[in-house]
Design a protein around this motif. Structure first.
Motif, PDB file in Angstrom:
ATOM      1  N   ARG A  16       0.817  -1.222   0.000  1.00  0.00           N
ATOM      2  CA  ARG A  16       0.000   0.000   0.000  1.00  0.00           C
ATOM      3  C   ARG A  16       0.842   1.259   0.000  1.00  0.00           C
ATOM      4  O   ARG A  16       0.526   2.223  -0.699  1.00  0.00           O
ATOM      5  N   LEU A  17       1.913   1.262   0.805  1.00  0.00           N
ATOM      6  CA  LEU A  17       2.766   2.453   0.820  1.00  0.00           C
ATOM      7  C   LEU A  17       3.529   2.602  -0.489  1.00  0.00           C
ATOM      8  O   LEU A  17       3.735   3.723  -0.960  1.00  0.00           O
ATOM      9  N   THR A  18       3.907   1.495  -1.092  1.00  0.00           N
ATOM     10  CA  THR A  18       4.585   1.548  -2.390  1.00  0.00           C
ATOM     11  C   THR A  18       3.647   2.101  -3.459  1.00  0.00           C
ATOM     12  O   THR A  18       4.023   2.975  -4.238  1.00  0.00           O
ATOM     13  N   LEU A  26      11.885   2.533   1.747  1.00  0.00           N
ATOM     14  CA  LEU A  26      10.779   2.086   2.595  1.00  0.00           C
ATOM     15  C   LEU A  26      11.287   0.995   3.518  1.00  0.00           C
ATOM     16  O   LEU A  26      11.802  -0.024   3.062  1.00  0.00           O
ATOM     17  N   VAL A  27      11.146   1.237   4.810  1.00  0.00           N
ATOM     18  CA  VAL A  27      11.523   0.241   5.811  1.00  0.00           C
ATOM     19  C   VAL A  27      10.315   0.035   6.714  1.00  0.00           C
ATOM     20  O   VAL A  27       9.776   0.997   7.257  1.00  0.00           O
ATOM     21  N   VAL A  28       9.898  -1.211   6.837  1.00  0.00           N
ATOM     22  CA  VAL A  28       8.804  -1.573   7.732  1.00  0.00           C
ATOM     23  C   VAL A  28       9.380  -2.534   8.765  1.00  0.00           C
ATOM     24  O   VAL A  28       9.968  -3.553   8.408  1.00  0.00           O
ATOM     25  N   HIS A  48       1.916  -4.326  15.798  1.00  0.00           N
ATOM     26  CA  HIS A  48       2.661  -3.113  16.110  1.00  0.00           C
ATOM     27  C   HIS A  48       3.808  -2.955  15.101  1.00  0.00           C
ATOM     28  O   HIS A  48       4.645  -3.855  14.979  1.00  0.00           O
ATOM     29  N   PHE A  49       3.827  -1.813  14.415  1.00  0.00           N
ATOM     30  CA  PHE A  49       4.819  -1.597  13.364  1.00  0.00           C
ATOM     31  C   PHE A  49       5.440  -0.217  13.439  1.00  0.00           C
ATOM     32  O   PHE A  49       4.835   0.724  13.978  1.00  0.00           O
ATOM     33  N   ALA A  50       6.622  -0.103  12.860  1.00  0.00           N
ATOM     34  CA  ALA A  50       7.263   1.183  12.632  1.00  0.00           C
ATOM     35  C   ALA A  50       7.566   1.255  11.140  1.00  0.00           C
ATOM     36  O   ALA A  50       7.982   0.256  10.540  1.00  0.00           O
ATOM     37  N   VAL A  51       7.313   2.406  10.532  1.00  0.00           N
ATOM     38  CA  VAL A  51       7.649   2.591   9.117  1.00  0.00           C
ATOM     39  C   VAL A  51       8.524   3.818   8.952  1.00  0.00           C
ATOM     40  O   VAL A  51       8.360   4.812   9.662  1.00  0.00           O
ATOM     41  N   GLU A  52       9.453   3.710   8.044  1.00  0.00           N
ATOM     42  CA  GLU A  52      10.254   4.856   7.615  1.00  0.00           C
ATOM     43  C   GLU A  52      10.087   4.935   6.109  1.00  0.00           C
ATOM     44  O   GLU A  52      10.406   3.984   5.390  1.00  0.00           O
ATOM     45  N   VAL A  53       9.540   6.057   5.661  1.00  0.00           N
ATOM     46  CA  VAL A  53       9.218   6.224   4.246  1.00  0.00           C
ATOM     47  C   VAL A  53       9.907   7.465   3.722  1.00  0.00           C
ATOM     48  O   VAL A  53       9.754   8.561   4.276  1.00  0.00           O
ATOM     49  N   GLU A  54      10.659   7.302   2.655  1.00  0.00           N
ATOM     50  CA  GLU A  54      11.281   8.431   1.958  1.00  0.00           C
ATOM     51  C   GLU A  54      10.620   8.536   0.589  1.00  0.00           C
ATOM     52  O   GLU A  54      10.638   7.570  -0.183  1.00  0.00           O
ATOM     53  N   SER A  55       9.992   9.686   0.324  1.00  0.00           N
ATOM     54  CA  SER A  55       9.230   9.820  -0.914  1.00  0.00           C
ATOM     55  C   SER A  55       9.156  11.276  -1.359  1.00  0.00           C
ATOM     56  O   SER A  55       9.030  12.184  -0.519  1.00  0.00           O
ATOM     57  N   ILE A  87       5.614   6.296  12.770  1.00  0.00           N
ATOM     58  CA  ILE A  87       5.858   6.775  11.410  1.00  0.00           C
ATOM     59  C   ILE A  87       7.002   7.783  11.375  1.00  0.00           C
ATOM     60  O   ILE A  87       7.016   8.743  12.151  1.00  0.00           O
ATOM     61  N   LYS A  88       7.928   7.570  10.449  1.00  0.00           N
ATOM     62  CA  LYS A  88       8.975   8.550  10.153  1.00  0.00           C
ATOM     63  C   LYS A  88       8.929   8.802   8.654  1.00  0.00           C
ATOM     64  O   LYS A  88       8.971   7.858   7.866  1.00  0.00           O
ATOM     65  N   THR A  89       8.800  10.069   8.268  1.00  0.00           N
ATOM     66  CA  THR A  89       8.693  10.410   6.843  1.00  0.00           C
ATOM     67  C   THR A  89       9.792  11.390   6.466  1.00  0.00           C
ATOM     68  O   THR A  89      10.123  12.296   7.230  1.00  0.00           O
ATOM     69  N   LEU A  90      10.332  11.202   5.273  1.00  0.00           N
ATOM     70  CA  LEU A  90      11.401  12.056   4.750  1.00  0.00           C
ATOM     71  C   LEU A  90      11.207  12.254   3.251  1.00  0.00           C
ATOM     72  O   LEU A  90      10.621  11.409   2.577  1.00  0.00           O
ATOM     73  N   VAL A  91      11.725  13.362   2.746  1.00  0.00           N
ATOM     74  CA  VAL A  91      11.853  13.531   1.300  1.00  0.00           C
ATOM     75  C   VAL A  91      13.288  13.130   0.968  1.00  0.00           C
ATOM     76  O   VAL A  91      14.174  13.213   1.818  1.00  0.00           O
ATOM     77  N   PRO A  92      13.544  12.665  -0.272  1.00  0.00           N
ATOM     78  CA  PRO A  92      14.910  12.281  -0.633  1.00  0.00           C
ATOM     79  C   PRO A  92      15.886  13.427  -0.343  1.00  0.00           C
ATOM     80  O   PRO A  92      15.625  14.586  -0.643  1.00  0.00           O
TER      81      PRO A  92
END
Length: 96
Positions: A16-18, A26-28, A48-55, A87-92
């Protein structure tokens, strides 16, 4: 870097995140083992999850708006299968 998923819920998070955010990274991480026997643990080992998404999708958005995009992509899972999501979110190129 997009790591492979191991469980069904983890795989759904990845997919879904992809699809929604086309991440460059993307790290889950399944953190359910830290919460075994606690509230929200349904015994599946996938609550229980942690996600790090760079998009690039996060460009120009504040932290709350970025997290809303992640939550929207995972909405039905958050209602039924995921008890907690960090949740951790970043731009490239953005510093972690």
């Amino acid at each position: 870097m997009i790591q492979p998923a191991t469980g069904a819920v983890e795989a759904a998070i990845h997919a879904r995140l992809t699809d929604a955010l086309v991440p460059s990274r993307l790290v889950v991480v399944n953190e359910s083992h830290h919460h075994a026997g606690h509230m929200g643990d349904d015994g599946t080992g996938e609550t229980h999850f942690a996600v790090e998404v760079e998009s690039d999708a996060f460009a120009g958005l504040n932290r709350v708006a970025r997290q809303r995009l992640v939550n929207r992509a995972l909405a039905d899972l958050l209602e039924s299968r995921i008890h907690a999501l960090r949740i951790k979110t970043l731009v490239p190129g953005e510093a972690a």
